[in-house]
Design a protein around this motif. Structure first.
Motif, PDB file in Angstrom:
ATOM      1  N   ILE A  59       0.824  -1.210   0.000  1.00  0.00           N
ATOM      2  CA  ILE A  59       0.000   0.000   0.000  1.00  0.00           C
ATOM      3  C   ILE A  59       0.862   1.266   0.000  1.00  0.00           C
ATOM      4  O   ILE A  59       0.582   2.187  -0.776  1.00  0.00           O
ATOM      5  CB  ILE A  59      -1.011  -0.035   1.158  1.00  0.00           C
ATOM      6  CG1 ILE A  59      -2.052  -1.122   0.890  1.00  0.00           C
ATOM      7  CG2 ILE A  59      -1.695   1.306   1.339  1.00  0.00           C
ATOM      8  CD1 ILE A  59      -3.005  -1.361   2.024  1.00  0.00           C
ATOM      9  N   PRO A  60       1.921   1.381   0.814  1.00  0.00           N
ATOM     10  CA  PRO A  60       2.760   2.587   0.714  1.00  0.00           C
ATOM     11  C   PRO A  60       3.441   2.744  -0.645  1.00  0.00           C
ATOM     12  O   PRO A  60       3.593   3.869  -1.138  1.00  0.00           O
ATOM     13  CB  PRO A  60       3.802   2.407   1.818  1.00  0.00           C
ATOM     14  CG  PRO A  60       3.202   1.476   2.773  1.00  0.00           C
ATOM     15  CD  PRO A  60       2.318   0.577   1.966  1.00  0.00           C
ATOM     16  N   LEU A  61       3.818   1.637  -1.271  1.00  0.00           N
ATOM     17  CA  LEU A  61       4.422   1.731  -2.599  1.00  0.00           C
ATOM     18  C   LEU A  61       3.405   2.209  -3.637  1.00  0.00           C
ATOM     19  O   LEU A  61       3.748   2.988  -4.531  1.00  0.00           O
ATOM     20  CB  LEU A  61       5.002   0.377  -3.000  1.00  0.00           C
ATOM     21  CG  LEU A  61       6.206  -0.095  -2.176  1.00  0.00           C
ATOM     22  CD1 LEU A  61       6.618  -1.501  -2.594  1.00  0.00           C
ATOM     23  CD2 LEU A  61       7.356   0.863  -2.330  1.00  0.00           C
ATOM     24  N   ALA A  62       2.168   1.764  -3.507  1.00  0.00           N
ATOM     25  CA  ALA A  62       1.129   2.227  -4.432  1.00  0.00           C
ATOM     26  C   ALA A  62       0.855   3.715  -4.233  1.00  0.00           C
ATOM     27  O   ALA A  62       0.707   4.469  -5.204  1.00  0.00           O
ATOM     28  CB  ALA A  62      -0.150   1.423  -4.221  1.00  0.00           C
ATOM     29  N   TYR A  63       0.791   4.162  -2.976  1.00  0.00           N
ATOM     30  CA  TYR A  63       0.574   5.586  -2.714  1.00  0.00           C
ATOM     31  C   TYR A  63       1.763   6.430  -3.176  1.00  0.00           C
ATOM     32  O   TYR A  63       1.588   7.565  -3.613  1.00  0.00           O
ATOM     33  CB  TYR A  63       0.305   5.843  -1.230  1.00  0.00           C
ATOM     34  CG  TYR A  63      -1.143   5.656  -0.852  1.00  0.00           C
ATOM     35  CD1 TYR A  63      -2.142   6.422  -1.435  1.00  0.00           C
ATOM     36  CD2 TYR A  63      -1.515   4.710   0.091  1.00  0.00           C
ATOM     37  CE1 TYR A  63      -3.458   6.256  -1.098  1.00  0.00           C
ATOM     38  CE2 TYR A  63      -2.845   4.538   0.446  1.00  0.00           C
ATOM     39  CZ  TYR A  63      -3.808   5.308  -0.150  1.00  0.00           C
ATOM     40  OH  TYR A  63      -5.118   5.150   0.178  1.00  0.00           O
ATOM     41  N   ALA A  64       2.960   5.885  -3.099  1.00  0.00           N
ATOM     42  CA  ALA A  64       4.134   6.625  -3.584  1.00  0.00           C
ATOM     43  C   ALA A  64       4.056   6.830  -5.092  1.00  0.00           C
ATOM     44  O   ALA A  64       4.324   7.928  -5.594  1.00  0.00           O
ATOM     45  CB  ALA A  64       5.415   5.873  -3.212  1.00  0.00           C
ATOM     46  N   GLY A  65       3.681   5.792  -5.812  1.00  0.00           N
ATOM     47  CA  GLY A  65       3.529   5.936  -7.262  1.00  0.00           C
ATOM     48  C   GLY A  65       2.407   6.893  -7.628  1.00  0.00           C
ATOM     49  O   GLY A  65       2.543   7.726  -8.531  1.00  0.00           O
ATOM     50  N   LEU A  66       1.299   6.812  -6.906  1.00  0.00           N
ATOM     51  CA  LEU A  66       0.171   7.701  -7.162  1.00  0.00           C
ATOM     52  C   LEU A  66       0.532   9.151  -6.862  1.00  0.00           C
ATOM     53  O   LEU A  66       0.187  10.057  -7.622  1.00  0.00           O
ATOM     54  CB  LEU A  66      -1.025   7.264  -6.322  1.00  0.00           C
ATOM     55  CG  LEU A  66      -2.333   7.994  -6.527  1.00  0.00           C
ATOM     56  CD1 LEU A  66      -2.839   7.755  -7.940  1.00  0.00           C
ATOM     57  CD2 LEU A  66      -3.344   7.532  -5.517  1.00  0.00           C
ATOM     58  N   THR A  67       1.252   9.375  -5.774  1.00  0.00           N
ATOM     59  CA  THR A  67       1.666  10.728  -5.421  1.00  0.00           C
ATOM     60  C   THR A  67       2.627  11.289  -6.468  1.00  0.00           C
ATOM     61  O   THR A  67       2.539  12.467  -6.832  1.00  0.00           O
ATOM     62  CB  THR A  67       2.327  10.739  -4.029  1.00  0.00           C
ATOM     63  OG1 THR A  67       1.410  10.192  -3.079  1.00  0.00           O
ATOM     64  CG2 THR A  67       2.708  12.138  -3.602  1.00  0.00           C
ATOM     65  N   LEU A  68       3.530  10.470  -6.962  1.00  0.00           N
ATOM     66  CA  LEU A  68       4.464  10.911  -7.997  1.00  0.00           C
ATOM     67  C   LEU A  68       3.726  11.322  -9.277  1.00  0.00           C
ATOM     68  O   LEU A  68       3.983  12.392  -9.832  1.00  0.00           O
ATOM     69  CB  LEU A  68       5.478   9.809  -8.310  1.00  0.00           C
ATOM     70  CG  LEU A  68       6.443  10.119  -9.446  1.00  0.00           C
ATOM     71  CD1 LEU A  68       7.417  11.206  -9.035  1.00  0.00           C
ATOM     72  CD2 LEU A  68       7.169   8.871  -9.876  1.00  0.00           C
ATOM     73  N   VAL A  69       2.802  10.496  -9.719  1.00  0.00           N
ATOM     74  CA  VAL A  69       2.060  10.796 -10.952  1.00  0.00           C
ATOM     75  C   VAL A  69       1.213  12.052 -10.773  1.00  0.00           C
ATOM     76  O   VAL A  69       1.187  12.930 -11.648  1.00  0.00           O
ATOM     77  CB  VAL A  69       1.197   9.584 -11.365  1.00  0.00           C
ATOM     78  CG1 VAL A  69       0.214   9.956 -12.455  1.00  0.00           C
ATOM     79  CG2 VAL A  69       2.083   8.439 -11.816  1.00  0.00           C
ATOM     80  N   LEU A  70       0.523  12.166  -9.656  1.00  0.00           N
ATOM     81  CA  LEU A  70      -0.307  13.352  -9.428  1.00  0.00           C
ATOM     82  C   LEU A  70       0.542  14.612  -9.271  1.00  0.00           C
ATOM     83  O   LEU A  70       0.135  15.695  -9.688  1.00  0.00           O
ATOM     84  CB  LEU A  70      -1.196  13.151  -8.201  1.00  0.00           C
ATOM     85  CG  LEU A  70      -2.356  12.182  -8.398  1.00  0.00           C
ATOM     86  CD1 LEU A  70      -3.027  11.877  -7.067  1.00  0.00           C
ATOM     87  CD2 LEU A  70      -3.364  12.739  -9.384  1.00  0.00           C
ATOM     88  N   GLY A  71       1.720  14.472  -8.686  1.00  0.00           N
ATOM     89  CA  GLY A  71       2.620  15.620  -8.585  1.00  0.00           C
ATOM     90  C   GLY A  71       3.105  16.086  -9.950  1.00  0.00           C
ATOM     91  O   GLY A  71       3.176  17.284 -10.225  1.00  0.00           O
ATOM     92  N   LEU A  72       3.424  15.138 -10.825  1.00  0.00           N
ATOM     93  CA  LEU A  72       3.846  15.499 -12.187  1.00  0.00           C
ATOM     94  C   LEU A  72       2.704  16.140 -12.974  1.00  0.00           C
ATOM     95  O   LEU A  72       2.917  17.101 -13.717  1.00  0.00           O
ATOM     96  CB  LEU A  72       4.380  14.269 -12.917  1.00  0.00           C
ATOM     97  CG  LEU A  72       5.695  13.704 -12.392  1.00  0.00           C
ATOM     98  CD1 LEU A  72       6.037  12.402 -13.103  1.00  0.00           C
ATOM     99  CD2 LEU A  72       6.807  14.713 -12.534  1.00  0.00           C
ATOM    100  N   LEU A  73       1.497  15.622 -12.804  1.00  0.00           N
ATOM    101  CA  LEU A  73       0.344  16.233 -13.468  1.00  0.00           C
ATOM    102  C   LEU A  73       0.076  17.635 -12.931  1.00  0.00           C
ATOM    103  O   LEU A  73      -0.307  18.536 -13.675  1.00  0.00           O
ATOM    104  CB  LEU A  73      -0.893  15.356 -13.296  1.00  0.00           C
ATOM    105  CG  LEU A  73      -0.915  14.080 -14.120  1.00  0.00           C
ATOM    106  CD1 LEU A  73      -2.096  13.204 -13.715  1.00  0.00           C
ATOM    107  CD2 LEU A  73      -0.968  14.381 -15.598  1.00  0.00           C
ATOM    108  N   SER A  74       0.308  17.840 -11.636  1.00  0.00           N
ATOM    109  CA  SER A  74       0.143  19.181 -11.053  1.00  0.00           C
ATOM    110  C   SER A  74       1.175  20.149 -11.616  1.00  0.00           C
ATOM    111  O   SER A  74       0.854  21.307 -11.901  1.00  0.00           O
ATOM    112  CB  SER A  74       0.274  19.121  -9.531  1.00  0.00           C
ATOM    113  OG  SER A  74      -0.743  18.345  -8.971  1.00  0.00           O
ATOM    114  N   LEU A  75       2.404  19.683 -11.785  1.00  0.00           N
ATOM    115  CA  LEU A  75       3.430  20.543 -12.371  1.00  0.00           C
ATOM    116  C   LEU A  75       3.111  20.887 -13.824  1.00  0.00           C
ATOM    117  O   LEU A  75       3.334  22.021 -14.260  1.00  0.00           O
ATOM    118  CB  LEU A  75       4.798  19.867 -12.280  1.00  0.00           C
ATOM    119  CG  LEU A  75       5.414  19.811 -10.889  1.00  0.00           C
ATOM    120  CD1 LEU A  75       6.709  19.011 -10.931  1.00  0.00           C
ATOM    121  CD2 LEU A  75       5.652  21.200 -10.351  1.00  0.00           C
TER     122      LEU A  75
END
Length: 98
Positions: A58-74
Motif C-alpha cells: 500500500i505505501p508503494l502504491a501511494y508513492a507511485g500515485l503521489t508521484l504521478v499526481l505531482g507530475l500532473l500538477s506541475l
C-alpha cells in the motif's frame, strides 16, 4: 484567458488529490517503517497472501500515485504560468509589402 482557467481547474484538482495521496502515503509509510525487517520487507500475520503484503504494498502504491499526481500538477502549473503565444506577431520572411 480560458486556457489559464482550464489549467487552473486541473491544477486545483491534481494538487488536492496529490496532497491527500501524500497524507495517506505518510500514514501508511509509518506503519511500514515500524514493522520492516533488515531487508525492508514487512509481512502481516494473515492467511491470504494479499493481506500479508498489504503493509508493504500500500505505501508503494501511494508513492507511485503521489508521484504521478505531482507530475500532473506541475504540468497544469506550467499551463497556468506559460506565456501566451503570439501567432501573427511577425510577417513571414519574403512577404510582399502592400
Amino acid at each position: 484567458m480560458f486556457r489559464r482557467l482550464f489549467y487552473f481547474v486541473f491544477l486545483v484538482i491534481f494538487g488536492t488529490a496529490a496532497a491527500f495521496s501524500a497524507y495517506f502515503l505518510h500514514k501508511h509509510a509509518l506503519v511500514w517503517w515500524s514493522c520492516k525487517d533488515e531487508w525492508g520487507l514487512c509481512f502481516a500475520d494473515a492467511v491470504k497472501p494479499l493481506d500479508r503484503i498489504a503493509p508493504m504494498g500500500i505505501p508503494l502504491a501511494y508513492a507511485g500515485l503521489t508521484l504521478v499526481l505531482g507530475l500532473l500538477s506541475l504540468k497544469a502549473l506550467w499551463g497556468v504560468l506559460r506565456p501566451a503565444r503570439r501567432r501573427y506577431a511577425q510577417e513571414p520572411v519574403g512577404a510582399v509589402q502592400r
